[in-house]
Motif scaffolding. Structure first.
Motif, PDB file in Angstrom:
ATOM      1  N   ILE A 277      -5.681  -4.443 -15.772  1.00 18.39           N
ATOM      2  CA  ILE A 277      -6.630  -5.554 -15.790  1.00 18.39           C
ATOM      3  C   ILE A 277      -6.670  -6.157 -17.197  1.00 18.39           C
ATOM      4  CG2 ILE A 277      -9.027  -6.232 -15.435  1.00 18.39           C
ATOM      5  CD1 ILE A 277      -7.526  -5.451 -12.890  1.00 18.39           C
ATOM      6  N   SER A 278      -6.608  -7.484 -17.275  1.00 19.60           N
ATOM      7  CA  SER A 278      -6.579  -8.182 -18.561  1.00 19.60           C
ATOM      8  C   SER A 278      -7.725  -9.175 -18.671  1.00 19.60           C
ATOM      9  CB  SER A 278      -5.248  -8.928 -18.739  1.00 19.60           C
ATOM     10  OG  SER A 278      -4.167  -8.027 -18.765  1.00 19.60           O
ATOM     11  N   THR A 279      -8.080  -9.487 -19.897  1.00 19.94           N
ATOM     12  CA  THR A 279      -9.195 -10.395 -20.148  1.00 19.94           C
ATOM     13  C   THR A 279      -8.842 -11.840 -19.820  1.00 19.94           C
ATOM     14  OG1 THR A 279      -9.989  -8.952 -21.918  1.00 19.94           O
ATOM     15  CG2 THR A 279     -10.815 -11.214 -21.900  1.00 19.94           C
ATOM     16  N   ASN A 280      -7.650 -12.258 -20.183  1.00 22.10           N
ATOM     17  CA  ASN A 280      -7.284 -13.675 -20.084  1.00 22.10           C
ATOM     18  C   ASN A 280      -6.272 -13.986 -18.979  1.00 22.10           C
ATOM     19  OD1 ASN A 280      -8.975 -14.652 -22.142  1.00 22.10           O
ATOM     20  ND2 ASN A 280      -7.565 -13.860 -23.688  1.00 22.10           N
ATOM     21  N   ALA A 281      -6.130 -13.065 -18.027  1.00 25.25           N
ATOM     22  CA  ALA A 281      -5.262 -13.313 -16.877  1.00 25.25           C
ATOM     23  C   ALA A 281      -5.831 -12.542 -15.692  1.00 25.25           C
ATOM     24  CB  ALA A 281      -3.832 -12.887 -17.160  1.00 25.25           C
ATOM     25  N   ARG A 282      -6.111 -13.230 -14.624  1.00 28.37           N
ATOM     26  CA  ARG A 282      -6.676 -12.593 -13.436  1.00 28.37           C
ATOM     27  C   ARG A 282      -5.548 -12.014 -12.590  1.00 28.37           C
ATOM     28  NH1 ARG A 282     -10.739 -15.650 -10.051  1.00 28.37           N
ATOM     29  NH2 ARG A 282      -8.861 -16.694  -9.282  1.00 28.37           N
ATOM     30  N   LEU A 283      -5.716 -10.766 -12.171  1.00 26.01           N
ATOM     31  CA  LEU A 283      -4.718 -10.119 -11.319  1.00 26.01           C
ATOM     32  C   LEU A 283      -5.072 -10.393  -9.860  1.00 26.01           C
ATOM     33  CD1 LEU A 283      -2.195  -8.319 -11.173  1.00 26.01           C
ATOM     34  CD2 LEU A 283      -3.713  -6.324 -11.160  1.00 26.01           C
ATOM     35  N   LEU A 284      -4.136 -10.985  -9.108  1.00 33.28           N
ATOM     36  CA  LEU A 284      -4.364 -11.357  -7.716  1.00 33.28           C
ATOM     37  C   LEU A 284      -3.445 -10.580  -6.783  1.00 33.28           C
ATOM     38  CD1 LEU A 284      -4.564 -15.252  -8.128  1.00 33.28           C
ATOM     39  CD2 LEU A 284      -6.468 -13.618  -8.122  1.00 33.28           C
ATOM     40  N   PHE A 285      -3.958 -10.261  -5.609  1.00 28.26           N
ATOM     41  CA  PHE A 285      -3.197  -9.557  -4.572  1.00 28.26           C
ATOM     42  C   PHE A 285      -3.032 -10.487  -3.375  1.00 28.26           C
ATOM     43  CE2 PHE A 285      -3.679  -6.670  -0.737  1.00 28.26           C
ATOM     44  CZ  PHE A 285      -2.338  -6.319  -0.686  1.00 28.26           C
ATOM     45  N   ASP A 286      -1.784 -10.711  -2.956  1.00 31.95           N
ATOM     46  CA  ASP A 286      -1.480 -11.547  -1.803  1.00 31.95           C
ATOM     47  C   ASP A 286      -1.681 -10.712  -0.533  1.00 31.95           C
ATOM     48  OD1 ASP A 286      -0.427 -13.090   0.206  1.00 31.95           O
ATOM     49  OD2 ASP A 286       1.498 -13.455  -0.765  1.00 31.95           O
ATOM     50  N   THR A 287      -2.741 -11.029   0.210  1.00 36.69           N
ATOM     51  CA  THR A 287      -3.111 -10.195   1.365  1.00 36.69           C
ATOM     52  C   THR A 287      -2.305 -10.506   2.627  1.00 36.69           C
ATOM     53  OG1 THR A 287      -4.861 -11.737   2.067  1.00 36.69           O
ATOM     54  CG2 THR A 287      -5.462 -10.001   0.486  1.00 36.69           C
ATOM     55  N   SER A 288      -1.298 -11.355   2.527  1.00 42.67           N
ATOM     56  CA  SER A 288      -0.500 -11.678   3.718  1.00 42.67           C
ATOM     57  C   SER A 288       0.153 -10.433   4.318  1.00 42.67           C
ATOM     58  CB  SER A 288       0.566 -12.726   3.391  1.00 42.67           C
ATOM     59  OG  SER A 288       1.457 -12.243   2.395  1.00 42.67           O
ATOM     60  N   VAL A 289       0.396  -9.413   3.492  1.00 37.86           N
ATOM     61  CA  VAL A 289       1.061  -8.193   3.984  1.00 37.86           C
ATOM     62  C   VAL A 289       0.130  -7.336   4.843  1.00 37.86           C
ATOM     63  CG1 VAL A 289       2.724  -8.118   2.090  1.00 37.86           C
ATOM     64  CG2 VAL A 289       0.511  -6.967   1.839  1.00 37.86           C
ATOM     65  N   ILE A 290      -1.178  -7.594   4.769  1.00 35.28           N
ATOM     66  CA  ILE A 290      -2.136  -6.835   5.593  1.00 35.28           C
ATOM     67  C   ILE A 290      -3.045  -7.791   6.356  1.00 35.28           C
ATOM     68  CG2 ILE A 290      -2.143  -4.743   4.161  1.00 35.28           C
ATOM     69  CD1 ILE A 290      -4.791  -5.827   2.920  1.00 35.28           C
ATOM     70  N   ALA A 291      -2.589  -9.003   6.564  1.00 33.31           N
ATOM     71  CA  ALA A 291      -3.431 -10.039   7.177  1.00 33.31           C
ATOM     72  C   ALA A 291      -3.897  -9.646   8.571  1.00 33.31           C
ATOM     73  CB  ALA A 291      -2.658 -11.355   7.236  1.00 33.31           C
ATOM     74  N   ASN A 292      -5.167  -9.994   8.849  1.00 32.75           N
ATOM     75  CA  ASN A 292      -5.788  -9.851  10.175  1.00 32.75           C
ATOM     76  C   ASN A 292      -5.933  -8.405  10.639  1.00 32.75           C
ATOM     77  OD1 ASN A 292      -5.839 -12.729  10.380  1.00 32.75           O
ATOM     78  ND2 ASN A 292      -3.674 -12.670  10.979  1.00 32.75           N
ATOM     79  N   LYS A 293      -5.855  -7.455   9.713  1.00 33.54           N
ATOM     80  CA  LYS A 293      -6.096  -6.059  10.054  1.00 33.54           C
ATOM     81  C   LYS A 293      -7.500  -5.664   9.588  1.00 33.54           C
ATOM     82  CE  LYS A 293      -1.302  -4.404   9.850  1.00 33.54           C
ATOM     83  NZ  LYS A 293      -0.384  -3.419   9.231  1.00 33.54           N
ATOM     84  N   PRO A 294      -8.302  -5.087  10.472  1.00 31.08           N
ATOM     85  CA  PRO A 294      -9.653  -4.681  10.062  1.00 31.08           C
ATOM     86  C   PRO A 294      -9.633  -3.340   9.327  1.00 31.08           C
ATOM     87  CG  PRO A 294      -9.329  -4.197  12.388  1.00 31.08           C
ATOM     88  CD  PRO A 294      -8.070  -4.872  11.918  1.00 31.08           C
ATOM     89  N   PHE A 295     -10.391  -3.271   8.255  1.00 24.13           N
ATOM     90  CA  PHE A 295     -10.508  -2.022   7.490  1.00 24.13           C
ATOM     91  C   PHE A 295     -11.987  -1.650   7.452  1.00 24.13           C
ATOM     92  CE2 PHE A 295      -6.654  -4.060   5.995  1.00 24.13           C
ATOM     93  CZ  PHE A 295      -5.745  -3.017   6.002  1.00 24.13           C
ATOM     94  N   ARG A 296     -12.342  -0.640   8.228  1.00 19.01           N
ATOM     95  CA  ARG A 296     -13.735  -0.199   8.285  1.00 19.01           C
ATOM     96  C   ARG A 296     -14.042   0.721   7.113  1.00 19.01           C
ATOM     97  NH1 ARG A 296     -11.605  -0.553  13.309  1.00 19.01           N
ATOM     98  NH2 ARG A 296     -12.689  -1.976  14.747  1.00 19.01           N
ATOM     99  N   THR A 297     -15.307   0.995   6.908  1.00 20.71           N
ATOM    100  CA  THR A 297     -15.738   1.826   5.787  1.00 20.71           C
ATOM    101  C   THR A 297     -15.027   3.181   5.808  1.00 20.71           C
ATOM    102  OG1 THR A 297     -17.905   0.755   5.775  1.00 20.71           O
ATOM    103  CG2 THR A 297     -17.723   2.879   4.653  1.00 20.71           C
ATOM    104  N   GLY A 298     -14.542   3.594   4.647  1.00 16.88           N
ATOM    105  CA  GLY A 298     -13.793   4.843   4.555  1.00 16.88           C
ATOM    106  C   GLY A 298     -12.359   4.630   4.987  1.00 16.88           C
ATOM    107  N   PHE A 299     -11.769   5.628   5.629  1.00 14.88           N
ATOM    108  CA  PHE A 299     -10.405   5.538   6.139  1.00 14.88           C
ATOM    109  C   PHE A 299     -10.447   5.228   7.636  1.00 14.88           C
ATOM    110  CE2 PHE A 299      -9.863   8.159   2.369  1.00 14.88           C
ATOM    111  CZ  PHE A 299      -8.743   7.585   1.784  1.00 14.88           C
ATOM    112  N   GLY A 300      -9.762   4.147   8.045  1.00 15.72           N
ATOM    113  CA  GLY A 300      -9.754   3.760   9.452  1.00 15.72           C
ATOM    114  C   GLY A 300      -8.375   3.822  10.053  1.00 15.72           C
ATOM    115  N   GLU A 301      -8.171   3.079  11.132  1.00 10.72           N
ATOM    116  CA  GLU A 301      -6.890   3.129  11.850  1.00 10.72           C
ATOM    117  C   GLU A 301      -5.757   2.469  11.088  1.00 10.72           C
ATOM    118  OE1 GLU A 301      -9.188  -0.457  13.537  1.00 10.72           O
ATOM    119  OE2 GLU A 301      -9.583   1.533  12.696  1.00 10.72           O
ATOM    120  N   ASN A 302      -6.070   1.660  10.076  1.00  7.84           N
ATOM    121  CA  ASN A 302      -5.032   0.982   9.289  1.00  7.84           C
ATOM    122  C   ASN A 302      -4.930   1.567   7.882  1.00  7.84           C
ATOM    123  OD1 ASN A 302      -4.355  -0.966  11.333  1.00  7.84           O
ATOM    124  ND2 ASN A 302      -6.299  -1.982  10.888  1.00  7.84           N
TER     125      ASN A 302
END
Length: 405
Positions: free
Chosen positions: A292-317
């Motif tokens: 993590i840096s002060t002057n550059a935001r780190l972004l994650f492209d969520t297309s690799v996990i798109a439309n998958k539900p993630f419930r609290t804790g560890f779920g089916e995905n």
């Protein structure tokens, strides 16, 4: 039978007496260094050898200092040798095996040497792991105990070598320069463009700008030499680190105090000119832990996990390639393929822990946490680009990108 009772009894008495003398530290002179009461490291000369048969005391971990980087490197070398020997001994038969013996002898020599050193220089290694705080102590007692299996094997066949010279940590080989966060946070860019003529840059301001242009020119030259294929290069990272430090100071300064002298120097114009150098710097900056840096935001492209539900804790995905995904929030998280901000990102190299678990852990601003295992880092320093590449080698796509402020 009567003829053998008396000699046998005599032998048993001799061995019992010798054992008791050893335990109370009263062995005859010349029988080895008495290690039962180790003295302070500050007032004692480090012994060159240690008698592996002599009793040693266990030291409380809370009373140990932290191991230096060089000491821990030596510890890791010893652990690796000991692990190899213990693994080989699992295949040992009732007879002595020369190949197994060679591995065992190599390990026991390191055991003796590390034990001799840590007799008067006990230390601990504290690691902050995702599973919690890990603290391991290294003193003569613990080292001797861990080496007992190898020691017994060699002693059984009369192959136990004499104690060797103590290992004294040597300076670590030169490593890539650790990139430090270049400067203070850059203030947000103005939402409205500048109007009218800008004041002329002062002589002092222009002198600083000339120095910056030189540093930026060197950085851009190193980047251009790669012919469009960005890879880690020590000269390039050194040049872009220096340029980024100056860029970010001047972006912040000229955003508040724009000026002109042949060219306009504003926060935005300097962002544009520094983009290539800053991008290379953040992509390849060599870091030990946080990405993590002060002057550059780190972004994650969520297309690799798109439309998958993630419930609290560890779920089916929860399993994704070499990563385990968990939801640290109270609500179900589901992304539609957008880029999301990463709030935490940390690497764990094999220099963090004795058993060498290489990991990468990151968490999105919504609380989705990825714990990725089995990465083969080349050193204690790594970068965003290397993390992505190593995960890709494990058929795990984790698209991360820095967005410059």
């Amino acid at each position: 039978m009567k003829n053998y009772r008396q000699p046998l009894l005599t032998i048993l008495v001799i061995f019992a007496t010798a054992y008791l003398l050893t335990m109370v530290g009263c062995a005859p002179s010349g029988g080895g260094l008495d290690l039962t009461t180790p003295t302070s490291p500050a007032s004692t000369t480090l012994p060159d050898t240690v008698n592996p048969k002599t009793a040693v005391k266990q030291i409380e971990i809370s009373k140990m200092r932290e191991c230096t980087a060089n000491e821990f490197k030596t510890v890791q070398d010893w652990v690796n040798a000991l692990d190899d020997a213990n693994e080989a001994l699992q295949k040992a038969s009732a007879k002595y095996d020369d190949k197994i013996g060679t591995v065992a002898i190599s390990a026991i020599k390191k055991c003796d040497a590390v034990q001799a050193y840590h007799l008067n220089e006990p230390c601990k290694r504290t690691s902050n792991l995702p599973t919690g705080l890990s603290v391991k102590g290294y003193d003569a007692f613990r080292i001797k105990d861990r080496c007992s299996t190898v020691d017994k094997y060699l002693t059984k066949f009369g192959k136990r070598p004499a104690a060797v010279q103590a290992v004294k940590p040597t300076p670590a080989p030169s490593a890539p320069v650790t990139s430090v966060e270049p400067s203070a946070p850059i203030p947000p860019a103005p939402t409205t463009p500048l109007q009218g003529n800008l004041p002329q840059c002062s002589a002092e301001e222009f002198a600083v700008l000339k120095t910056w242009r030189t540093a930026l020119g060197i950085a851009n030259k190193n980047i251009s030499a790669m012919n469009g294929v960005a890879v880690f290069n020590q000269n390039a990272i050194n040049a872009t680190t220096a340029a980024t430090q100056q860029c970010e100071k001047l972006i912040a300064y000229h955003q508040q105090k724009p000026c002109a002298r042949e060219k306009e120097y504003t926060g935005q114009s300097m962002r544009d000119q520094c983009k290539a150098a800053r991008t290379y710097y953040y992509d390849f900056a060599q870091r030990k832990d946080s990405l993590i840096s002060t002057n550059a935001r780190l972004l994650f492209d969520t297309s690799v996990i798109a439309n998958k539900p993630f419930r609290t804790g560890f779920g089916e995905n929860s399993v994704y390639g070499n990563c385990m995904i968990s939801n640290d929030s109270a609500d179900t998280i589901s992304y539609s393929g957008q880029a999301v901000l990463v709030k935490e990102a940390r690497v764990y190299t094999n220099n963090d822990v004795e058993d060498g678990r290489n990991m990468f852990v990151f968490k999105t601003e919504d609380g989705l946490k990825f714990e990725c295992y089995g990465l083969e880092y080349s050193s204690i320093l790594t970068s965003k680009t290397e993390v992505v590449r190593l995960l890709s080698n494990k058929q795990t796509k984790v698209p991360l990108k820095y967005e410059l402020n």
